[in-house]
Design a protein around this motif. Structure first.
Motif, PDB file in Angstrom:
ATOM      1  N   PRO A 153       0.798  -1.234   0.000  1.00 44.16           N
ATOM      2  CA  PRO A 153       0.000   0.000   0.000  1.00 44.16           C
ATOM      3  C   PRO A 153       0.830   1.284   0.000  1.00 44.16           C
ATOM      4  CG  PRO A 153      -0.385  -1.294   2.005  1.00 44.16           C
ATOM      5  CD  PRO A 153       0.527  -2.095   1.142  1.00 44.16           C
ATOM      6  N   ASP A 154       2.093   1.203   0.431  1.00 47.31           N
ATOM      7  CA  ASP A 154       2.961   2.386   0.423  1.00 47.31           C
ATOM      8  C   ASP A 154       3.926   2.380  -0.766  1.00 47.31           C
ATOM      9  OD1 ASP A 154       4.532   0.240   1.277  1.00 47.31           O
ATOM     10  OD2 ASP A 154       5.548   1.371   2.846  1.00 47.31           O
ATOM     11  N   LEU A 155       3.635   1.573  -1.778  1.00 51.40           N
ATOM     12  CA  LEU A 155       4.494   1.440  -2.952  1.00 51.40           C
ATOM     13  C   LEU A 155       4.849   2.808  -3.524  1.00 51.40           C
ATOM     14  CD1 LEU A 155       5.199  -1.077  -5.137  1.00 51.40           C
ATOM     15  CD2 LEU A 155       3.817   0.462  -6.515  1.00 51.40           C
ATOM     16  N   TYR A 156       6.127   2.984  -3.841  1.00 54.90           N
ATOM     17  CA  TYR A 156       6.552   4.215  -4.475  1.00 54.90           C
ATOM     18  C   TYR A 156       7.563   3.900  -5.563  1.00 54.90           C
ATOM     19  CZ  TYR A 156       7.649   9.000  -5.418  1.00 54.90           C
ATOM     20  OH  TYR A 156       7.800  10.201  -6.071  1.00 54.90           O
ATOM     21  N   VAL A 157       7.376   4.517  -6.724  1.00 54.92           N
ATOM     22  CA  VAL A 157       8.266   4.325  -7.863  1.00 54.92           C
ATOM     23  C   VAL A 157       9.063   5.614  -8.045  1.00 54.92           C
ATOM     24  CG1 VAL A 157       8.411   3.848 -10.332  1.00 54.92           C
ATOM     25  CG2 VAL A 157       6.606   2.767  -8.960  1.00 54.92           C
ATOM     26  N   THR A 158      10.389   5.509  -7.894  1.00 48.80           N
ATOM     27  CA  THR A 158      11.279   6.639  -8.139  1.00 48.80           C
ATOM     28  C   THR A 158      11.851   6.488  -9.542  1.00 48.80           C
ATOM     29  OG1 THR A 158      11.879   6.724  -5.805  1.00 48.80           O
ATOM     30  CG2 THR A 158      13.356   7.845  -7.349  1.00 48.80           C
ATOM     31  N   VAL A 159      11.622   7.477 -10.370  1.00 50.63           N
ATOM     32  CA  VAL A 159      12.161   7.454 -11.723  1.00 50.63           C
ATOM     33  C   VAL A 159      13.604   7.934 -11.654  1.00 50.63           C
ATOM     34  CG1 VAL A 159      11.931   8.339 -14.069  1.00 50.63           C
ATOM     35  CG2 VAL A 159       9.873   7.874 -12.708  1.00 50.63           C
ATOM     36  N   GLU A 160      14.514   7.063 -12.042  1.00 51.47           N
ATOM     37  CA  GLU A 160      15.952   7.370 -11.998  1.00 51.47           C
ATOM     38  C   GLU A 160      16.441   7.984 -13.309  1.00 51.47           C
ATOM     39  OE1 GLU A 160      17.266   7.083  -9.140  1.00 51.47           O
ATOM     40  OE2 GLU A 160      16.163   5.507  -8.105  1.00 51.47           O
ATOM     41  N   ASP A 161      15.961   7.451 -14.420  1.00 51.64           N
ATOM     42  CA  ASP A 161      16.363   7.922 -15.747  1.00 51.64           C
ATOM     43  C   ASP A 161      15.178   7.822 -16.692  1.00 51.64           C
ATOM     44  OD1 ASP A 161      19.295   8.349 -15.594  1.00 51.64           O
ATOM     45  OD2 ASP A 161      19.359   6.198 -15.192  1.00 51.64           O
ATOM     46  N   VAL A 162      15.071   8.782 -17.600  1.00 53.47           N
ATOM     47  CA  VAL A 162      14.086   8.725 -18.680  1.00 53.47           C
ATOM     48  C   VAL A 162      14.809   9.096 -19.961  1.00 53.47           C
ATOM     49  CG1 VAL A 162      11.940   9.648 -19.625  1.00 53.47           C
ATOM     50  CG2 VAL A 162      12.187   9.378 -17.158  1.00 53.47           C
ATOM     51  N   ILE A 163      14.653   8.256 -20.966  1.00 52.85           N
ATOM     52  CA  ILE A 163      15.268   8.493 -22.265  1.00 52.85           C
ATOM     53  C   ILE A 163      14.173   8.375 -23.316  1.00 52.85           C
ATOM     54  CG2 ILE A 163      16.977   7.662 -23.935  1.00 52.85           C
ATOM     55  CD1 ILE A 163      18.366   6.310 -21.424  1.00 52.85           C
ATOM     56  N   ALA A 164      14.089   9.349 -24.192  1.00 48.81           N
ATOM     57  CA  ALA A 164      13.108   9.301 -25.275  1.00 48.81           C
ATOM     58  C   ALA A 164      13.840   9.384 -26.601  1.00 48.81           C
ATOM     59  CB  ALA A 164      12.115  10.454 -25.154  1.00 48.81           C
ATOM     60  N   GLU A 165      13.458   8.497 -27.496  1.00 53.87           N
ATOM     61  CA  GLU A 165      13.992   8.536 -28.852  1.00 53.87           C
ATOM     62  C   GLU A 165      12.949   7.944 -29.776  1.00 53.87           C
ATOM     63  OE1 GLU A 165      17.694   6.895 -31.510  1.00 53.87           O
ATOM     64  OE2 GLU A 165      18.039   7.332 -29.399  1.00 53.87           O
ATOM     65  N   GLY A 166      12.658   8.673 -30.826  1.00 53.20           N
ATOM     66  CA  GLY A 166      11.645   8.204 -31.763  1.00 53.20           C
ATOM     67  C   GLY A 166      10.318   7.995 -31.053  1.00 53.20           C
ATOM     68  N   ASP A 167       9.714   6.837 -31.255  1.00 55.42           N
ATOM     69  CA  ASP A 167       8.402   6.551 -30.656  1.00 55.42           C
ATOM     70  C   ASP A 167       8.511   5.823 -29.318  1.00 55.42           C
ATOM     71  OD1 ASP A 167       9.285   4.072 -31.548  1.00 55.42           O
ATOM     72  OD2 ASP A 167       7.443   3.578 -32.637  1.00 55.42           O
ATOM     73  N   ARG A 168       9.730   5.789 -28.722  1.00 53.58           N
ATOM     74  CA  ARG A 168       9.946   5.049 -27.469  1.00 53.58           C
ATOM     75  C   ARG A 168      10.358   5.978 -26.334  1.00 53.58           C
ATOM     76  NH1 ARG A 168      10.293  -0.666 -29.582  1.00 53.58           N
ATOM     77  NH2 ARG A 168       9.518  -0.133 -31.651  1.00 53.58           N
ATOM     78  N   VAL A 169       9.865   5.633 -25.144  1.00 55.90           N
ATOM     79  CA  VAL A 169      10.322   6.260 -23.913  1.00 55.90           C
ATOM     80  C   VAL A 169      10.755   5.135 -22.986  1.00 55.90           C
ATOM     81  CG1 VAL A 169       9.671   7.617 -21.885  1.00 55.90           C
ATOM     82  CG2 VAL A 169       8.798   8.266 -24.140  1.00 55.90           C
ATOM     83  N   VAL A 170      11.953   5.258 -22.434  1.00 54.98           N
ATOM     84  CA  VAL A 170      12.491   4.263 -21.518  1.00 54.98           C
ATOM     85  C   VAL A 170      12.615   4.898 -20.140  1.00 54.98           C
ATOM     86  CG1 VAL A 170      14.450   2.743 -21.003  1.00 54.98           C
ATOM     87  CG2 VAL A 170      13.824   3.217 -23.396  1.00 54.98           C
ATOM     88  N   ALA A 171      12.116   4.181 -19.126  1.00 56.61           N
ATOM     89  CA  ALA A 171      12.240   4.659 -17.749  1.00 56.61           C
ATOM     90  C   ALA A 171      12.922   3.590 -16.908  1.00 56.61           C
ATOM     91  CB  ALA A 171      10.864   4.977 -17.169  1.00 56.61           C
ATOM     92  N   ARG A 172      13.986   4.006 -16.215  1.00 57.82           N
ATOM     93  CA  ARG A 172      14.654   3.120 -15.246  1.00 57.82           C
ATOM     94  C   ARG A 172      14.213   3.602 -13.878  1.00 57.82           C
ATOM     95  NH1 ARG A 172      19.109   3.162 -11.928  1.00 57.82           N
ATOM     96  NH2 ARG A 172      19.776   5.216 -12.679  1.00 57.82           N
ATOM     97  N   ASN A 173      13.620   2.686 -13.112  1.00 52.85           N
ATOM     98  CA  ASN A 173      12.985   3.044 -11.847  1.00 52.85           C
ATOM     99  C   ASN A 173      13.522   2.229 -10.686  1.00 52.85           C
ATOM    100  OD1 ASN A 173      11.122   4.574 -13.444  1.00 52.85           O
ATOM    101  ND2 ASN A 173       9.898   2.737 -13.751  1.00 52.85           N
ATOM    102  N   THR A 174      13.371   2.790  -9.491  1.00 52.92           N
ATOM    103  CA  THR A 174      13.575   2.058  -8.246  1.00 52.92           C
ATOM    104  C   THR A 174      12.223   2.031  -7.541  1.00 52.92           C
ATOM    105  OG1 THR A 174      15.864   2.789  -8.065  1.00 52.92           O
ATOM    106  CG2 THR A 174      14.813   1.981  -6.047  1.00 52.92           C
ATOM    107  N   VAL A 175      11.800   0.838  -7.145  1.00 54.16           N
ATOM    108  CA  VAL A 175      10.505   0.660  -6.497  1.00 54.16           C
ATOM    109  C   VAL A 175      10.732   0.291  -5.033  1.00 54.16           C
ATOM    110  CG1 VAL A 175       8.325  -0.629  -6.543  1.00 54.16           C
ATOM    111  CG2 VAL A 175       9.566  -0.183  -8.676  1.00 54.16           C
ATOM    112  N   THR A 176       9.981   0.932  -4.137  1.00 59.46           N
ATOM    113  CA  THR A 176      10.049   0.598  -2.714  1.00 59.46           C
ATOM    114  C   THR A 176       8.635   0.365  -2.205  1.00 59.46           C
ATOM    115  OG1 THR A 176       9.941   2.930  -2.094  1.00 59.46           O
ATOM    116  CG2 THR A 176      12.139   1.965  -2.281  1.00 59.46           C
ATOM    117  N   GLY A 177       8.533  -0.446  -1.168  1.00 59.30           N
ATOM    118  CA  GLY A 177       7.234  -0.686  -0.563  1.00 59.30           C
ATOM    119  C   GLY A 177       7.346  -1.653   0.593  1.00 59.30           C
TER     120      GLY A 177
END
Length: 143
Positions: A68-92
């Motif tokens: 219930p306390d899940l949290y997603v921290t976005v570490e990196d976001v890269i966009a190129e063309g029609d793609r977006v990449v997100a590298r995340n750290t999840v805690t809970g």
């Protein structure tokens, strides 16, 4: 694909993250309906026999029930063309049933990488690589 489209796609991915950060399933569901194609192809380690937006919504239902306390921290976001990449750290904290396991009260921290493919301004395909092994190790399922 123009810089403007890449910027728009990054903004859409950020809106989805912001909705998840509320931990409110109604907000998450409405945001998914706005940003994700109904027949989205969803590739991630979440077996549940659903497809499209229903599968994506079910992921959040399961995760918020279990953590219930899940949290997603976005570490990196890269966009190129029609793609977006997100590298995340999840805690809970494991406070509800998860993958058949009763709550342990243990905290987890694990990494994930998601790739979103956009089509017509909406997320049409999602690939997810989640460190499930680390998650299971921290929950005491594997050593």
């Amino acid at each position: 694909m123009s810089i403007d489209e890449e910027t728009r796609n990054k903004a859409a991915a950020a809106r989805l993250h912001d909705a998840v950060a509320t931990r409110d399933l109604e907000i998450v569901s409405k945001t998914i309906d706005e940003l994700v194609a109904p027949d989205v192809l969803f590739h991630a380690p979440v077996p549940m026999g659903m497809t499209g937006v229903q599968a994506l919504k079910q992921v959040w239902t399961v995760l918020f029930r279990a953590f219930p306390d899940l949290y997603v921290t976005v570490e990196d976001v890269i966009a190129e063309g029609d793609r977006v990449v997100a590298r995340n750290t999840v805690t809970g904290t494991h406070r509800g049933e998860y993958r058949g396991m009763p709550p342990t009260g243990r905290s987890v921290t694990y990494g994930e990488i998601f790739i979103f493919r956009f089509e017509g301004g909406r997320i049409a395909e999602v690939w997810g690589v989640v460190d499930v092994f680390s998650q299971m190790r921290q929950l005491g399922v594997v050593s």
